[in-house]
Design a protein around this motif. Structure first.
Motif, PDB file in Angstrom:
ATOM      1  N   UNK A  23     -24.727 -52.964 -10.231  1.00  0.00           N
ATOM      2  CA  UNK A  23     -26.134 -53.342 -10.387  1.00  0.00           C
ATOM      3  C   UNK A  23     -26.764 -53.466  -8.995  1.00  0.00           C
ATOM      4  N   UNK A  24     -27.832 -52.727  -8.757  1.00  0.00           N
ATOM      5  CA  UNK A  24     -28.537 -52.756  -7.473  1.00  0.00           C
ATOM      6  C   UNK A  24     -29.924 -53.349  -7.670  1.00  0.00           C
ATOM      7  N   UNK A  25     -30.306 -54.247  -6.784  1.00  0.00           N
ATOM      8  CA  UNK A  25     -31.651 -54.831  -6.783  1.00  0.00           C
ATOM      9  C   UNK A  25     -32.467 -54.168  -5.688  1.00  0.00           C
ATOM     10  N   UNK A  26     -33.662 -53.661  -6.040  1.00  0.00           N
ATOM     11  CA  UNK A  26     -34.465 -52.904  -5.082  1.00  0.00           C
ATOM     12  C   UNK A  26     -35.951 -53.249  -5.217  1.00  0.00           C
ATOM     13  N   UNK A  27     -36.448 -54.316  -4.651  1.00  0.00           N
ATOM     14  CA  UNK A  27     -35.692 -55.316  -3.922  1.00  0.00           C
ATOM     15  C   UNK A  27     -36.513 -56.587  -3.888  1.00  0.00           C
ATOM     16  N   UNK A  28     -35.837 -57.727  -3.794  1.00  0.00           N
ATOM     17  CA  UNK A  28     -36.541 -58.991  -3.613  1.00  0.00           C
ATOM     18  C   UNK A  28     -37.144 -59.102  -2.211  1.00  0.00           C
ATOM     19  N   UNK A  29     -36.605 -58.342  -1.264  1.00  0.00           N
ATOM     20  CA  UNK A  29     -36.983 -58.487   0.136  1.00  0.00           C
ATOM     21  C   UNK A  29     -38.185 -57.642   0.538  1.00  0.00           C
ATOM     22  N   UNK A  30     -38.474 -56.596  -0.225  1.00  0.00           N
ATOM     23  CA  UNK A  30     -39.583 -55.707   0.114  1.00  0.00           C
ATOM     24  C   UNK A  30     -39.923 -54.872  -1.110  1.00  0.00           C
ATOM     25  N   UNK A  31     -41.093 -54.247  -1.101  1.00  0.00           N
ATOM     26  CA  UNK A  31     -41.511 -53.435  -2.248  1.00  0.00           C
ATOM     27  C   UNK A  31     -41.105 -51.983  -2.011  1.00  0.00           C
ATOM     28  N   UNK A  32     -39.874 -51.660  -2.422  1.00  0.00           N
ATOM     29  CA  UNK A  32     -39.357 -50.310  -2.230  1.00  0.00           C
ATOM     30  C   UNK A  32     -40.151 -49.274  -3.018  1.00  0.00           C
ATOM     31  N   UNK A  33     -40.469 -49.495  -4.305  1.00  0.00           N
ATOM     32  CA  UNK A  33     -41.250 -48.480  -5.023  1.00  0.00           C
ATOM     33  C   UNK A  33     -42.602 -48.175  -4.367  1.00  0.00           C
ATOM     34  N   UNK A  34     -43.278 -49.192  -3.860  1.00  0.00           N
ATOM     35  CA  UNK A  34     -44.617 -48.985  -3.295  1.00  0.00           C
ATOM     36  C   UNK A  34     -44.582 -48.255  -1.970  1.00  0.00           C
ATOM     37  N   UNK A  35     -43.594 -48.562  -1.107  1.00  0.00           N
ATOM     38  CA  UNK A  35     -43.640 -48.076   0.265  1.00  0.00           C
ATOM     39  C   UNK A  35     -42.465 -47.207   0.695  1.00  0.00           C
ATOM     40  N   UNK A  36     -41.363 -47.243  -0.061  1.00  0.00           N
ATOM     41  CA  UNK A  36     -40.158 -46.554   0.403  1.00  0.00           C
ATOM     42  C   UNK A  36     -39.502 -45.736  -0.707  1.00  0.00           C
ATOM     43  N   UNK A  37     -40.317 -45.166  -1.580  1.00  0.00           N
ATOM     44  CA  UNK A  37     -39.776 -44.388  -2.697  1.00  0.00           C
ATOM     45  C   UNK A  37     -39.043 -43.142  -2.212  1.00  0.00           C
ATOM     46  N   UNK A  38     -39.656 -42.416  -1.287  1.00  0.00           N
ATOM     47  CA  UNK A  38     -39.016 -41.201  -0.771  1.00  0.00           C
ATOM     48  C   UNK A  38     -37.705 -41.556  -0.082  1.00  0.00           C
ATOM     49  N   UNK A  39     -37.721 -42.615   0.713  1.00  0.00           N
ATOM     50  CA  UNK A  39     -36.497 -43.081   1.369  1.00  0.00           C
ATOM     51  C   UNK A  39     -35.428 -43.410   0.335  1.00  0.00           C
ATOM     52  N   UNK A  40     -35.816 -44.079  -0.745  1.00  0.00           N
ATOM     53  CA  UNK A  40     -34.873 -44.475  -1.786  1.00  0.00           C
ATOM     54  C   UNK A  40     -34.177 -43.256  -2.380  1.00  0.00           C
ATOM     55  N   UNK A  41     -34.938 -42.247  -2.697  1.00  0.00           N
ATOM     56  CA  UNK A  41     -34.359 -41.049  -3.306  1.00  0.00           C
ATOM     57  C   UNK A  41     -33.490 -40.301  -2.306  1.00  0.00           C
ATOM     58  N   UNK A  42     -33.919 -40.268  -1.043  1.00  0.00           N
ATOM     59  CA  UNK A  42     -33.098 -39.618  -0.015  1.00  0.00           C
ATOM     60  C   UNK A  42     -31.762 -40.328   0.156  1.00  0.00           C
ATOM     61  N   UNK A  43     -31.778 -41.657   0.071  1.00  0.00           N
ATOM     62  CA  UNK A  43     -30.523 -42.396   0.202  1.00  0.00           C
ATOM     63  C   UNK A  43     -29.632 -42.199  -1.024  1.00  0.00           C
ATOM     64  N   UNK A  44     -30.239 -42.093  -2.189  1.00  0.00           N
ATOM     65  CA  UNK A  44     -29.447 -41.799  -3.388  1.00  0.00           C
ATOM     66  C   UNK A  44     -28.748 -40.450  -3.242  1.00  0.00           C
ATOM     67  N   UNK A  45     -29.463 -39.476  -2.714  1.00  0.00           N
ATOM     68  CA  UNK A  45     -28.876 -38.150  -2.520  1.00  0.00           C
ATOM     69  C   UNK A  45     -27.772 -38.195  -1.472  1.00  0.00           C
ATOM     70  N   UNK A  46     -27.966 -39.022  -0.429  1.00  0.00           N
ATOM     71  CA  UNK A  46     -26.932 -39.167   0.595  1.00  0.00           C
ATOM     72  C   UNK A  46     -25.734 -39.942   0.069  1.00  0.00           C
ATOM     73  N   UNK A  47     -25.974 -40.797  -0.938  1.00  0.00           N
ATOM     74  CA  UNK A  47     -24.883 -41.521  -1.570  1.00  0.00           C
ATOM     75  C   UNK A  47     -24.672 -42.938  -1.096  1.00  0.00           C
ATOM     76  N   UNK A  48     -25.424 -43.362  -0.087  1.00  0.00           N
ATOM     77  CA  UNK A  48     -25.230 -44.714   0.428  1.00  0.00           C
ATOM     78  C   UNK A  48     -26.472 -45.162   1.192  1.00  0.00           C
ATOM     79  N   UNK A  49     -26.529 -46.461   1.472  1.00  0.00           N
ATOM     80  CA  UNK A  49     -27.589 -47.038   2.273  1.00  0.00           C
ATOM     81  C   UNK A  49     -26.960 -48.013   3.258  1.00  0.00           C
ATOM     82  N   UNK A  50     -27.575 -48.132   4.425  1.00  0.00           N
ATOM     83  CA  UNK A  50     -27.145 -49.134   5.403  1.00  0.00           C
ATOM     84  C   UNK A  50     -27.957 -50.396   5.148  1.00  0.00           C
ATOM     85  N   UNK A  51     -27.261 -51.507   4.959  1.00  0.00           N
ATOM     86  CA  UNK A  51     -27.942 -52.779   4.691  1.00  0.00           C
ATOM     87  C   UNK A  51     -27.713 -53.733   5.848  1.00  0.00           C
TER      88      UNK A  51
END
Length: 342
Positions: A23-51
């Motif tokens: 289960x992934x939360x995206x995110x309590x810390x920032x609005x990923x859908x509003x500002x980082x949607x393209x980044x989110x999909x690119x990271x899904x394609x890459x398979x990981x994210x740096x947190x």
């Protein structure tokens, strides 16, 4: 409950170990859908994210290898909506915690779209993915100087009537200006509405809380009489409102997932026992596995009154461009701009 870790290969060829949450939360810390949607999909394609850990600033890796569900938190999912087919294609389930407030007159949410546009998006999203997967949040409830409880309720009533029938739950909380010093500071510095004297009144008094809750219960009952089966729940509020039929919410919610994604047997198994079945183990005997309780699932990294189940949040503080005056995730507008290199 087993924490899943997997080996991954970074884009530069380095091999590292990564957390692999279901289960992934995206995110309590920032609005990923509003500002980082393209980044989110690119990271899904890459398979990981740096947190980045917000406390010690150390980086770690989060793999999407085992991800079954993403919980999106947003005030504007519109930029993510063109990518939903990609999530569907990958077999990743998702639902939205959609904050839809009305503080336009006070400009407390300066970078959100107009209320009219947000309502339109809410309805469109609900029609597309199902009303049970779009949770309406009027969050937080703030006592604006000079505003009566009736006027607060009128705003919630007006928004509710615009999205009527397009969600199954309204989640609310009351602003906490004393619990977060930066919230108090930002609400004074970022608006013309509050000052050092009246900021304490932003939090409803006990009698006002009772009036608001009674009013919300009456709204719910009226809407139900008209065929809109909407429930009420509080987010991270310690007060017991069960006498009004209002329970504590689990925003990262196993029961919602079981209902919305019932056809995914692997996910249901995980939500029941806290571990994934191994490949080739689809027909294994579960008799020796212990079913997890709500307490087992409780995310102890959140506030005491938070009812969320365990998940991995992938957001970063001081990156949300909504610049909401009451936000606890941004230190200030200046901190966001500095963090983003602007």
């Amino acid at each position: 409950m087993k924490k899943i870790k997997v080996p991954i290969t970074l884009e530069d060829g380095t091999k590292v170990e990564a957390m692999a949450p279901v289960i992934v939360s995206a995110s309590r810390a920032t609005d990923i859908p509003a500002f980082y949607s393209k980044w989110m999909i690119e990271r899904l394609k890459a398979g990981y994210v740096v947190w980045t850990n917000p406390f010690n600033r150390k980086n770690s890796y989060v793999s999407f290898n085992k991800c079954k569900v993403i919980v999106f938190w947003t005030k504007n999912p519109r930029p993510l909506m063109p990518y939903l087919d990609e999530l569907d294609r990958r077999g990743i389930h998702y639902y939205f915690q959609y904050t839809l407030n009305d503080y336009e007159q006070e400009n407390l949410e300066p970078n959100v779209p107009s209320l009219e546009d947000r309502v339109k998006t809410f309805i469109e999203l609900s029609k597309r993915i199902g009303k049970e997967r779009v949770v309406w949040r009027f969050d937080p409830i703030i006592m604006i100087p000079g505003m009566t409880v009736r006027q607060v309720l009128q705003r919630i009533w007006n928004v509710g009537n615009k999205i009527k029938g397009n969600t199954e739950k309204l989640v609310f909380s009351f602003v906490d200006v004393n619990g977060y010093r930066k919230v108090k500071r930002n609400m004074v510095n970022a608006t013309q509405v509050f000052d050092d004297i009246n900021i304490e009144r932003a939090e409803p008094e006990t009698t006002e809380v009772e009036e608001i809750v009674e009013g919300l219960a009456k709204m719910r009952d009226y809407w139900k009489s008209e065929g809109w089966n909407i429930e009420l729940a509080t987010c991270a509020e310690g007060v017991d409102l069960s006498k009004y039929g209002i329970l504590h919410n689990r925003c990262v919610d196993a029961e919602l997932m079981k209902k919305a994604f019932a056809g995914d047997k692997d996910l249901i198994h995980y939500l029941k026992y806290g571990e994934m079945k191994s490949e080739g183990d689809l027909f294994a005997d579960d008799v020796n596995l212990k079913e997890l309780t709500d307490e087992d699932w409780k995310d102890k990294g959140q506030r005491k009154a938070c009812g969320c189940m365990k998940s991995k949040d992938i957001g970063r503080y001081n990156t949300c461009r909504h610049f909401c005056a009451y936000c606890y995730a941004n230190d200030s507008m200046e901190a966001v701009l500095k963090n983003l290199g602007e």
